[in-house]
Design a protein around this motif. Structure first.
Motif, PDB file in Angstrom:
ATOM      1  N   ILE A 187      48.814 -27.585  -7.948  1.00 42.50           N
ATOM      2  CA  ILE A 187      48.690 -27.731  -9.410  1.00 42.50           C
ATOM      3  C   ILE A 187      47.239 -27.992  -9.801  1.00 42.50           C
ATOM      4  N   VAL A 188      46.572 -28.895  -9.088  1.00 49.53           N
ATOM      5  CA  VAL A 188      45.172 -29.203  -9.398  1.00 49.53           C
ATOM      6  C   VAL A 188      44.299 -27.972  -9.182  1.00 49.53           C
ATOM      7  N   LEU A 189      44.555 -27.226  -8.113  1.00 44.51           N
ATOM      8  CA  LEU A 189      43.769 -26.020  -7.842  1.00 44.51           C
ATOM      9  C   LEU A 189      43.937 -24.987  -8.954  1.00 44.51           C
ATOM     10  N   VAL A 190      45.151 -24.830  -9.450  1.00 42.59           N
ATOM     11  CA  VAL A 190      45.393 -23.885 -10.547  1.00 42.59           C
ATOM     12  C   VAL A 190      44.606 -24.296 -11.789  1.00 42.59           C
ATOM     13  N   PHE A 191      44.651 -25.591 -12.142  1.00 42.20           N
ATOM     14  CA  PHE A 191      43.927 -26.049 -13.329  1.00 42.20           C
ATOM     15  C   PHE A 191      42.414 -25.942 -13.139  1.00 42.20           C
ATOM     16  N   PHE A 192      41.928 -26.197 -11.929  1.00 36.70           N
ATOM     17  CA  PHE A 192      40.491 -26.058 -11.661  1.00 36.70           C
ATOM     18  C   PHE A 192      40.062 -24.614 -11.848  1.00 36.70           C
ATOM     19  N   PHE A 193      40.808 -23.677 -11.268  1.00 36.73           N
ATOM     20  CA  PHE A 193      40.414 -22.277 -11.396  1.00 36.73           C
ATOM     21  C   PHE A 193      40.640 -21.736 -12.800  1.00 36.73           C
ATOM     22  N   MET A 194      41.560 -22.310 -13.559  1.00 33.68           N
ATOM     23  CA  MET A 194      41.678 -21.933 -14.971  1.00 33.68           C
ATOM     24  C   MET A 194      40.402 -22.341 -15.715  1.00 33.68           C
ATOM     25  N   SER A 195      39.869 -23.505 -15.377  1.00 34.59           N
ATOM     26  CA  SER A 195      38.624 -23.981 -15.974  1.00 34.59           C
ATOM     27  C   SER A 195      37.456 -23.065 -15.600  1.00 34.59           C
ATOM     28  N   VAL A 196      37.399 -22.653 -14.334  1.00 36.24           N
ATOM     29  CA  VAL A 196      36.339 -21.740 -13.882  1.00 36.24           C
ATOM     30  C   VAL A 196      36.482 -20.384 -14.583  1.00 36.24           C
ATOM     31  N   LYS A 197      37.719 -19.920 -14.723  1.00 42.10           N
ATOM     32  CA  LYS A 197      37.965 -18.633 -15.383  1.00 42.10           C
ATOM     33  C   LYS A 197      37.494 -18.669 -16.838  1.00 42.10           C
ATOM     34  N   LYS A 198      37.809 -19.750 -17.548  1.00 39.48           N
ATOM     35  CA  LYS A 198      37.380 -19.868 -18.946  1.00 39.48           C
ATOM     36  C   LYS A 198      35.857 -19.885 -19.052  1.00 39.48           C
ATOM     37  N   ALA A 199      35.211 -20.543 -18.088  1.00 37.39           N
ATOM     38  CA  ALA A 199      33.749 -20.570 -18.092  1.00 37.39           C
ATOM     39  C   ALA A 199      33.180 -19.180 -17.849  1.00 37.39           C
ATOM     40  N   ALA A 200      33.778 -18.440 -16.923  1.00 38.14           N
ATOM     41  CA  ALA A 200      33.312 -17.077 -16.645  1.00 38.14           C
ATOM     42  C   ALA A 200      33.499 -16.180 -17.859  1.00 38.14           C
ATOM     43  N   ILE A 201      34.606 -16.339 -18.547  1.00 40.05           N
ATOM     44  CA  ILE A 201      34.856 -15.553 -19.768  1.00 40.05           C
ATOM     45  C   ILE A 201      33.824 -15.907 -20.837  1.00 40.05           C
ATOM     46  N   ALA A 202      33.517 -17.207 -20.975  1.00 42.89           N
ATOM     47  CA  ALA A 202      32.503 -17.618 -21.955  1.00 42.89           C
ATOM     48  C   ALA A 202      31.147 -17.012 -21.613  1.00 42.89           C
ATOM     49  N   LEU A 203      30.808 -16.961 -20.320  1.00 45.62           N
ATOM     50  CA  LEU A 203      29.553 -16.326 -19.907  1.00 45.62           C
ATOM     51  C   LEU A 203      29.538 -14.842 -20.246  1.00 45.62           C
ATOM     52  N   LEU A 204      30.643 -14.181 -19.981  1.00 43.93           N
ATOM     53  CA  LEU A 204      30.710 -12.741 -20.265  1.00 43.93           C
ATOM     54  C   LEU A 204      30.644 -12.459 -21.760  1.00 43.93           C
ATOM     55  N   LYS A 205      31.285 -13.309 -22.575  1.00 38.87           N
ATOM     56  CA  LYS A 205      31.211 -13.128 -24.032  1.00 38.87           C
ATOM     57  C   LYS A 205      29.785 -13.334 -24.529  1.00 38.87           C
ATOM     58  N   GLN A 206      29.117 -14.336 -23.982  1.00 39.62           N
ATOM     59  CA  GLN A 206      27.728 -14.578 -24.358  1.00 39.62           C
ATOM     60  C   GLN A 206      26.852 -13.399 -23.944  1.00 39.62           C
ATOM     61  N   ASP A 207      27.133 -12.845 -22.765  1.00 37.30           N
ATOM     62  CA  ASP A 207      26.368 -11.702 -22.283  1.00 37.30           C
ATOM     63  C   ASP A 207      26.592 -10.485 -23.174  1.00 37.30           C
ATOM     64  N   LYS A 208      27.829 -10.332 -23.633  1.00 36.49           N
ATOM     65  CA  LYS A 208      28.131  -9.196 -24.506  1.00 36.49           C
ATOM     66  C   LYS A 208      27.378  -9.325 -25.830  1.00 36.49           C
ATOM     67  N   LYS A 209      27.267 -10.560 -26.340  1.00 41.39           N
ATOM     68  CA  LYS A 209      26.523 -10.781 -27.579  1.00 41.39           C
ATOM     69  C   LYS A 209      25.045 -10.445 -27.403  1.00 41.39           C
ATOM     70  N   GLY A 210      24.503 -10.752 -26.219  1.00 38.97           N
ATOM     71  CA  GLY A 210      23.089 -10.506 -25.975  1.00 38.97           C
ATOM     72  C   GLY A 210      22.820  -9.184 -25.294  1.00 38.97           C
ATOM     73  N   SER A 211      23.799  -8.290 -25.317  1.00 34.78           N
ATOM     74  CA  SER A 211      23.647  -7.039 -24.575  1.00 34.78           C
ATOM     75  C   SER A 211      22.606  -6.104 -25.177  1.00 34.78           C
ATOM     76  N   GLU A 212      22.225  -6.319 -26.441  1.00 36.69           N
ATOM     77  CA  GLU A 212      21.176  -5.467 -27.002  1.00 36.69           C
ATOM     78  C   GLU A 212      19.835  -5.741 -26.315  1.00 36.69           C
ATOM     79  N   ASN A 213      19.706  -6.915 -25.684  1.00 34.46           N
ATOM     80  CA  ASN A 213      18.498  -7.234 -24.910  1.00 34.46           C
ATOM     81  C   ASN A 213      18.709  -6.968 -23.423  1.00 34.46           C
ATOM     82  N   GLY A 214      19.750  -6.279 -23.091  1.00 30.73           N
ATOM     83  CA  GLY A 214      20.059  -6.019 -21.691  1.00 30.73           C
ATOM     84  C   GLY A 214      21.023  -7.038 -21.119  1.00 30.73           C
ATOM     85  N   GLY A 215      21.316  -8.099 -21.874  1.00 31.78           N
ATOM     86  CA  GLY A 215      22.229  -9.131 -21.411  1.00 31.78           C
ATOM     87  C   GLY A 215      21.598  -9.998 -20.344  1.00 31.78           C
ATOM     88  N   PHE A 216      21.895 -11.294 -20.392  1.00 29.27           N
ATOM     89  CA  PHE A 216      21.252 -12.186 -19.423  1.00 29.27           C
ATOM     90  C   PHE A 216      21.805 -12.003 -18.022  1.00 29.27           C
TER      91      PHE A 216
END
Length: 141
Positions: free
Chosen positions: A92-121
């Motif tokens: 259970i703890v492992l599932v919640f930890f990786f859900m947290s990591v997944k949300k962080a990765a999605i937030a990074l990808l969304k931020q990258d998509k916003k900055g994609s006109e500069n090539g994305g970070f």
């Protein structure tokens, strides 16, 4: 800046006894690295590093628990039930930890998509990593 490589993160978990130390490097390090990256790019979401630590402790406990109780209290019928509960908590703890990591990765990808006109970070970091790796290879040969 990663604490380890993906191959080491997984491979060193197969080394007996050393894996009790390495599990903290791999899982807590993943949370810390993700949080450093999120802060660097101004993303408010944070990975729950505490869940990574709790997972590590429970995973070690679930490995040691059966041996200790089988050796000392082999006649107690509820020990196997306790082991099942600990393993369930680990899952259970492992599932919640990786859900947290997944949300962080999605937030990074969304931020990258916003900055994609500069090539994305993410793309620019990959380009920088490839360039520095290329310079190291050329310098060593």
């Amino acid at each position: 800046i990663a604490r380890t490589t993906p191959g080491k993160a997984v491979g060193f978990l197969f080394i007996p006894i050393f894996n009790f130390y390495w599990i903290f490097v791999a899982f807590r390090g993943l949370g810390k690295n993700m949080n450093e990256t999120l802060r660097r790019y101004g993303i408010q979401y944070q990975v729950n590093e505490g869940l990574g630590g709790i997972f590590c402790i429970l995973a070690i406990f679930s490995c040691i628990l059966p041996g200790i109780f089988t050796w000392i209290l082999y006649w107690v019928p509820y020990i196997s039930f306790l082991g099942i509960l600990v393993n369930l908590a680990v899952a259970i703890v492992l599932v919640f930890f990786f859900m947290s990591v997944k949300k962080a990765a999605i937030a990074l990808l969304k931020q990258d998509k916003k900055g994609s006109e500069n090539g994305g970070f993410l793309k620019s970091n990959l380009r920088q990593s490839a360039t520095s790796a290329d310079k190291k290879l050329r310098g060593s040969s």
